[in-house]
Design an enzyme around this catalytic site. Sequence first.
Site, PDB file in Angstrom:
ATOM      1  N   ALA A 105      -6.888   6.355   8.236  1.00 45.02           N
ATOM      2  CA  ALA A 105      -5.933   7.790   8.171  1.00 45.02           C
ATOM      3  C   ALA A 105      -6.862   8.930   8.123  1.00 45.02           C
ATOM      4  O   ALA A 105      -6.354   9.843   7.555  1.00 45.02           O
ATOM      5  CB  ALA A 105      -4.784   7.724   7.210  1.00 45.02           C
ATOM      6  N   ASN A 150      -6.000   4.936  -0.215  1.00 45.71           N
ATOM      7  CA  ASN A 150      -6.890   4.226   0.543  1.00 45.71           C
ATOM      8  C   ASN A 150      -8.075   5.141   1.101  1.00 45.71           C
ATOM      9  O   ASN A 150      -9.410   4.764   1.261  1.00 45.71           O
ATOM     10  CB  ASN A 150      -6.330   3.356   1.580  1.00 45.71           C
ATOM     11  N   HIS A 203      -4.806  15.797   4.306  1.00 41.33           N
ATOM     12  CA  HIS A 203      -5.850  15.488   3.418  1.00 41.33           C
ATOM     13  C   HIS A 203      -7.083  16.441   4.092  1.00 41.33           C
ATOM     14  O   HIS A 203      -7.232  16.887   5.440  1.00 41.33           O
ATOM     15  CB  HIS A 203      -6.484  13.926   4.101  1.00 41.33           C
TER      16      HIS A 203
HETATM   17  N1  LIG Z   1      -6.973   2.702   5.206  1.00 45.29           N
HETATM   18  C1  LIG Z   1      -6.080   3.657   5.333  1.00 45.29           C
HETATM   19  O1  LIG Z   1      -6.568   4.729   5.786  1.00 45.29           O
HETATM   20  C2  LIG Z   1      -4.809   3.233   5.056  1.00 45.29           C
HETATM   21  C3  LIG Z   1      -4.350   1.972   4.276  1.00 45.29           C
HETATM   22  N2  LIG Z   1      -3.228   1.773   3.983  1.00 45.29           N
HETATM   23  C4  LIG Z   1      -2.649   0.655   3.618  1.00 45.29           C
HETATM   24  O2  LIG Z   1      -2.523  -0.473   4.561  1.00 45.29           O
HETATM   25  C5  LIG Z   1      -1.811  -1.318   3.969  1.00 45.29           C
HETATM   26  C6  LIG Z   1      -0.414  -1.744   5.047  1.00 45.29           C
HETATM   27  O3  LIG Z   1       0.081  -0.629   4.908  1.00 45.29           O
HETATM   28  P1  LIG Z   1       1.663  -0.747   5.967  1.00 45.29           P
HETATM   29  O4  LIG Z   1       1.378  -1.476   7.234  1.00 45.29           O
HETATM   30  O5  LIG Z   1       2.107   0.642   6.070  1.00 45.29           O
HETATM   31  O6  LIG Z   1       2.291  -1.398   4.950  1.00 45.29           O
HETATM   32  P2  LIG Z   1       3.907  -2.054   5.374  1.00 45.29           P
HETATM   33  O7  LIG Z   1       4.529  -1.813   3.807  1.00 45.29           O
HETATM   34  O8  LIG Z   1       4.564  -1.470   6.474  1.00 45.29           O
HETATM   35  O9  LIG Z   1       3.770  -3.571   5.675  1.00 45.29           O
HETATM   36  C7  LIG Z   1       2.913  -4.402   4.899  1.00 45.29           C
HETATM   37  C8  LIG Z   1       3.278  -5.800   5.359  1.00 45.29           C
HETATM   38  O10 LIG Z   1       2.734  -6.623   4.479  1.00 45.29           O
HETATM   39  C9  LIG Z   1       3.594  -7.823   4.269  1.00 45.29           C
HETATM   40  N3  LIG Z   1       3.195  -8.770   3.342  1.00 45.29           N
HETATM   41  C10 LIG Z   1       3.489  -8.454   1.897  1.00 45.29           C
HETATM   42  N4  LIG Z   1       3.210  -9.608   1.134  1.00 45.29           N
HETATM   43  C11 LIG Z   1       2.623 -10.460   1.977  1.00 45.29           C
HETATM   44  C12 LIG Z   1       2.163 -11.683   1.843  1.00 45.29           C
HETATM   45  N5  LIG Z   1       2.162 -12.185   0.801  1.00 45.29           N
HETATM   46  N6  LIG Z   1       1.784 -12.301   3.105  1.00 45.29           N
HETATM   47  C13 LIG Z   1       1.797 -11.712   4.174  1.00 45.29           C
HETATM   48  N7  LIG Z   1       2.437 -10.486   4.384  1.00 45.29           N
HETATM   49  C14 LIG Z   1       2.926  -9.708   3.429  1.00 45.29           C
HETATM   50  C15 LIG Z   1       4.983  -7.195   4.141  1.00 45.29           C
HETATM   51  O11 LIG Z   1       5.804  -8.181   4.573  1.00 45.29           O
HETATM   52  P3  LIG Z   1       7.414  -7.777   4.643  1.00 45.29           P
HETATM   53  O12 LIG Z   1       7.704  -7.325   5.838  1.00 45.29           O
HETATM   54  O13 LIG Z   1       8.119  -9.334   4.647  1.00 45.29           O
HETATM   55  O14 LIG Z   1       7.779  -6.977   3.567  1.00 45.29           O
HETATM   56  C16 LIG Z   1       4.706  -6.224   5.221  1.00 45.29           C
HETATM   57  O15 LIG Z   1       5.057  -6.569   6.601  1.00 45.29           O
HETATM   58  C17 LIG Z   1      -1.270  -0.940   2.486  1.00 45.29           C
HETATM   59  O16 LIG Z   1      -1.976  -1.427   1.417  1.00 45.29           O
HETATM   60  C18 LIG Z   1      -1.440   0.494   2.622  1.00 45.29           C
HETATM   61  O17 LIG Z   1      -1.466   1.152   1.434  1.00 45.29           O
HETATM   62  C19 LIG Z   1      -2.064   2.800   4.595  1.00 45.29           C
HETATM   63  C20 LIG Z   1      -2.202   4.034   5.005  1.00 45.29           C
HETATM   64  C21 LIG Z   1      -3.783   4.369   5.666  1.00 45.29           C
HETATM   65  O1  LIG Z   2      -1.815   7.655   5.604  1.00 46.53           O
HETATM   66  C1  LIG Z   2      -2.161   8.339   5.174  1.00 46.53           C
HETATM   67  O2  LIG Z   2      -2.199   9.701   5.107  1.00 46.53           O
HETATM   68  C2  LIG Z   2      -3.184   8.105   3.769  1.00 46.53           C
HETATM   69  C3  LIG Z   2      -2.592   6.697   3.152  1.00 46.53           C
HETATM   70  O3  LIG Z   2      -1.510   6.466   3.040  1.00 46.53           O
HETATM   71  C4  LIG Z   2      -3.736   6.073   2.460  1.00 46.53           C
HETATM   72  O4  LIG Z   2      -4.944   6.571   2.402  1.00 46.53           O
HETATM   73  O5  LIG Z   2      -3.249   5.091   1.859  1.00 46.53           O
END
Ligand SMILES: NC(=O)C1=CN([C@@H]2O[C@H](COP(=O)(O)OP(=O)(O)OC[C@H]3O[C@@H](n4cnc5c(N)ncnc54)[C@H](OP(=O)(O)O)[C@@H]3O)[C@@H](O)[C@H]2O)C=CC1
Ligand SMILES: O=C([O-])CC(=O)C(=O)O
Length: 271
Positions: free
Chosen positions: A125, A193, A223
């Site tokens: 992001a 993140n 950001h």
């Molecule tokens: N690097 C970056 O720039 C960013 C990183 N992120 C991070 O990315 C990650 C994913 O975000 P996002 O897609 O929005 O999150 P969501 O909450 O939309 O999706 C997470 C998914 O993981 C699944 N899950 C949870 N536990 C397990 C497990 N034990 N086994 C398999 N699947 C599992 C959930 O299942 P269920 O559908 O059953 O609940 C859900 O479908 C987060 O950690 C978030 O903080 C987010 C934004 C920016």
């Molecule tokens: O989506 C964003 O703006 C950033 C975010 O959630 C993350 O870094 O986890």
Amino acid sequence: MTDRNELRVAIAGLGSIGTKIATALDQGIEGLSLSAVAVRDPAKHQAFIGGLRRPPQILPLDQIGEAADIVVECAPSSQLRAIVEPAVKRGRAAVVVSVGGLLDNFDLVDLARANGGRILVPTGALIGLDAVNAAAVGTIHSVKMVTRKPIDGLKGAPFIIQNNIDIDNLREPLKLFEGSAREAAKGFPANVNVAVALSLAGIGPDRTQMQVWADPTVARNVHRIEVEADSARFSMGIENVPSENPKTGMITALSVIALLRKQRATLCVGT
Ligand SMILES: NC(=O)C1=CN([C@@H]2O[C@H](COP(=O)(O)OP(=O)(O)OC[C@H]3O[C@@H](n4cnc5c(N)ncnc54)[C@H](OP(=O)(O)O)[C@@H]3O)[C@@H](O)[C@H]2O)C=CC1
Ligand SMILES: O=C([O-])CC(=O)C(=O)O
């Protein structure tokens, strides 16, 4: 039928990010195919998986590395180790979006190195990690980042709960946190993140400084970053439209798709 030269990609977590990546792979990314997914509750995701043109196998988290050359982690950071460890042990590449979770599991980088695996952190992001990578080849003096999120994007963050802060009734922006990217990742694991990715591209999680604001006046995840280096001074900003998960910017999934496209693309632009 899978082309034997195609890179097989497996996705762990089918939430806001994972479903977009699965759809893009199913629609076609040059040289890549979607081979497997891992989900917590297969029944919940049956309609989505069944609706794909080439439905992937559903495997337990720790087995998807067997069915893939690249494992994409897009689950909560608590699952990062369970997904990445078996993959890199087998010499696979792991794309990590819950990059904040890497800080407490940094031995995975050594494990990957020892076994010929790789850990790839997309820009996610954020913006401009190419410039930060380049500046880090020289000397970066400071990196400062300010994150502002709407209230819904911050609800439930451990820092807010532990400090008993009421953000529901805010009328003006409130600075919640100021400190290192490492400390920010502990307090806001689903929110910053991006700060950890920035820190790993630049001067590390202890020297990267950040502020987190709860801001009822913004509708996007905002950001702003300032980098001071011997080669350049630059300011960067991004205003992310939240996805169906209000904590997560829509561009995050697109960044992973862009990274996947580069794995086999003939023309690659940007570092
Ligand atoms: N690097 C970056 O720039 C960013 C990183 N992120 C991070 O990315 C990650 C994913 O975000 P996002 O897609 O929005 O999150 P969501 O909450 O939309 O999706 C997470 C998914 O993981 C699944 N899950 C949870 N536990 C397990 C497990 N034990 N086994 C398999 N699947 C599992 C959930 O299942 P269920 O559908 O059953 O609940 C859900 O479908 C987060 O950690 C978030 O903080 C987010 C934004 C920016
Ligand atoms: O989506 C964003 O703006 C950033 C975010 O959630 C993350 O870094 O986890």
